[in-house]
Design a protein around this motif. Structure first.
Motif, PDB file in Angstrom:
ATOM      1  N   VAL A 179      -3.655   4.102 -12.611  1.00 54.77           N
ATOM      2  CA  VAL A 179      -3.008   3.215 -11.372  1.00 54.77           C
ATOM      3  C   VAL A 179      -3.506   4.204 -10.738  1.00 54.77           C
ATOM      4  N   TRP A 180      -4.477   3.735  -9.409  1.00 55.52           N
ATOM      5  CA  TRP A 180      -4.695   4.914  -8.275  1.00 55.52           C
ATOM      6  C   TRP A 180      -3.941   3.886  -7.228  1.00 55.52           C
ATOM      7  N   THR A 181      -3.919   4.757  -6.454  1.00 48.24           N
ATOM      8  CA  THR A 181      -3.429   3.641  -5.211  1.00 48.24           C
ATOM      9  C   THR A 181      -3.796   4.529  -3.481  1.00 48.24           C
ATOM     10  N   ARG A 182      -4.601   3.925  -2.684  1.00 46.08           N
ATOM     11  CA  ARG A 182      -4.504   4.099  -1.915  1.00 46.08           C
ATOM     12  C   ARG A 182      -4.277   3.867  -0.207  1.00 46.08           C
ATOM     13  N   ILE A 183      -3.455   4.337   0.497  1.00 45.23           N
ATOM     14  CA  ILE A 183      -3.107   3.753   1.910  1.00 45.23           C
ATOM     15  C   ILE A 183      -4.319   4.125   2.677  1.00 45.23           C
ATOM     16  N   LEU A 184      -4.522   3.298   3.339  1.00 43.73           N
ATOM     17  CA  LEU A 184      -5.638   3.165   4.847  1.00 43.73           C
ATOM     18  C   LEU A 184      -5.343   3.502   5.749  1.00 43.73           C
ATOM     19  N   PRO A 185      -5.723   3.696   6.127  1.00 44.36           N
ATOM     20  CA  PRO A 185      -5.460   4.653   8.122  1.00 44.36           C
ATOM     21  C   PRO A 185      -4.588   3.551   8.742  1.00 44.36           C
ATOM     22  N   ASP A 186      -5.348   2.087   8.143  1.00 42.32           N
ATOM     23  CA  ASP A 186      -4.657   0.909   9.490  1.00 42.32           C
ATOM     24  C   ASP A 186      -3.560   0.465   8.601  1.00 42.32           C
ATOM     25  N   GLY A 187      -3.028   0.709   7.089  1.00 40.46           N
ATOM     26  CA  GLY A 187      -1.818   0.152   6.689  1.00 40.46           C
ATOM     27  C   GLY A 187      -2.094  -0.669   5.280  1.00 40.46           C
ATOM     28  N   THR A 188      -3.250  -0.891   5.098  1.00 43.02           N
ATOM     29  CA  THR A 188      -3.541  -1.547   3.820  1.00 43.02           C
ATOM     30  C   THR A 188      -3.570  -0.612   2.872  1.00 43.02           C
ATOM     31  N   THR A 189      -3.603  -0.708   2.115  1.00 42.52           N
ATOM     32  CA  THR A 189      -2.997  -0.567   0.626  1.00 42.52           C
ATOM     33  C   THR A 189      -3.963  -1.692  -0.438  1.00 42.52           C
ATOM     34  N   VAL A 190      -4.555  -0.098  -0.824  1.00 37.78           N
ATOM     35  CA  VAL A 190      -5.604  -0.436  -2.406  1.00 37.78           C
ATOM     36  C   VAL A 190      -5.117  -0.043  -3.624  1.00 37.78           C
ATOM     37  N   THR A 191      -4.948  -1.032  -4.888  1.00 40.43           N
ATOM     38  CA  THR A 191      -4.525  -0.726  -5.533  1.00 40.43           C
ATOM     39  C   THR A 191      -5.191  -0.969  -7.354  1.00 40.43           C
ATOM     40  N   LEU A 192      -6.018   0.061  -8.010  1.00 41.20           N
ATOM     41  CA  LEU A 192      -6.541  -0.153  -8.661  1.00 41.20           C
ATOM     42  C   LEU A 192      -6.579  -0.208  -9.985  1.00 41.20           C
ATOM     43  N   ARG A 193      -6.834  -0.463 -11.179  1.00 40.10           N
ATOM     44  CA  ARG A 193      -6.397   0.014 -12.366  1.00 40.10           C
ATOM     45  C   ARG A 193      -7.578  -0.256 -13.495  1.00 40.10           C
ATOM     46  N   LEU A 194      -7.236   0.476 -14.940  1.00 38.93           N
ATOM     47  CA  LEU A 194      -8.076   0.721 -15.769  1.00 38.93           C
ATOM     48  C   LEU A 194      -7.097   0.616 -17.074  1.00 38.93           C
ATOM     49  N   ASN A 195      -7.521  -0.572 -18.122  1.00 38.62           N
ATOM     50  CA  ASN A 195      -6.728   0.870 -19.428  1.00 38.62           C
ATOM     51  C   ASN A 195      -7.965   0.741 -20.626  1.00 38.62           C
TER      52      ASN A 195
END
Length: 278
Positions: free
Chosen positions: A85-101
């Motif tokens: 699980v990869w979570t990033r918070i962008l400068p404008d506050g948007t959260t981007v979460t990706l995953r893989l199994n």
């Protein structure tokens, strides 16, 4: 003196018939009215055709999330699922979460099999991470075989110096006194029936080391299973990349299928040798 016929009044009507030359001009007038619209449409279609180039081709920004490193140690077979699980918070506050199994395994010879899959949005639980390739590290044949599903081609690389035990970098300052690594124990636990040791590492980079104007701090947490010589859980926190969490689950000490370590049927092999000095 002639008399008017009474019927002549009944023939009078308000309807008039246009002269023949006016009837002939109506279609011509319609064509003139439609001509500007037709010309505009033709010009628009011409403008939507091939345009002169305004830039050269460019590649997109890509980031690879490394999985748990599995050493090619013999006599320690296992099969496991790995969830990232990869979570990033962008400068404008948007959260981007990706995953893989993906699947990962090691046989009694020390050969390591792992799947390479694409990251997908974490909220989309109906979509599996697409399988891009399979990777096999063989310490006996000294080869790494990477098979791509898109091209049905396997590329074989030399695998000459296979590590046989975990390497732990020393804590403290590096020789150039630009990086400080602090290591601490965070206790013990049990994951999937295996005893694990917890460790947290904090790395601080001085200003300018990687182009940073201020000190840059990253952390990593490991839960290490001595029985497998493998981390069962890793958490990476980096202000440049966000948070990456990797967890091995459904760990079994079974022997993997031998076919996993062979090129798939119908795939071609291509040997890739290291470049030699002129």
């Amino acid at each position: 003196m002639s008399k008017a016929s009474p019927a002549s009044g009944k023939l009078k009507t308000n309807n008039t018939i246009a002269p023949s030359h006016e009837v002939a001009m109506q279609p011509t007038l319609l064509l003139w009215l439609l001509l500007p619209a037709t010309l505009t449409l033709a010009q628009s279609q011409a403008q939507s055709g091939p345009q002169p180039p305004t830039r050269a081709p460019d590649l997109s920004i890509t980031t690879h999330v490394p999985g748990v490193d599995v050493l090619p140690i013999p006599n320690h077979p296992f099969i496991a699922n790995t969830a990232t699980v990869w979570t990033r918070i962008l400068p404008d506050g948007t959260t981007v979460t990706l995953r893989l199994n993906a699947r990962i395994a090691r046989d009694s010879q020390g050969r390591v099999y792992r799947e390479r899959r694409s990251l997908v949005p974490a909220a989309d639980t109906s979509t599996d991470a697409p399988l891009k390739a399979t990777d096999v590290y063989d310490p006996v044949a000294h080869t790494q075989t990477l098979c791509y599903l898109a091209t049905h081609q396997c590329v074989v690389y030399p695998y000459l110096h296979a590590p046989t035990e975990p390497h732990t970098p020393p804590a403290g300052w590096d020789a150039a006194h630009t990086r400080l690594l602090v290591r601490e124990s965070i206790g013990t636990n049990t994951l999937d029936g295996l005893d694990v040791l917890g460790t947290r590492e904090t790395l601080t980079l001085n200003p300018g080391v990687v182009g940073n104007e201020r000190p840059l701090t990253t952390t990593k947490e490991f839960w290490y299973a001595p029985e497998l010589a493998t981390n069962l859980a890793v958490t990476r926190n980096d202000p440049r990349e966000g948070t990456q969490q990797i967890l091995l689950s459904n760990v079994t000490r079974a022997e993997p299928q031998p076919t996993w370590f062979q090129p798939p049927s119908g795939f071609t092999l291509q040997a890739q040798r290291p470049a030699t000095s002129p």
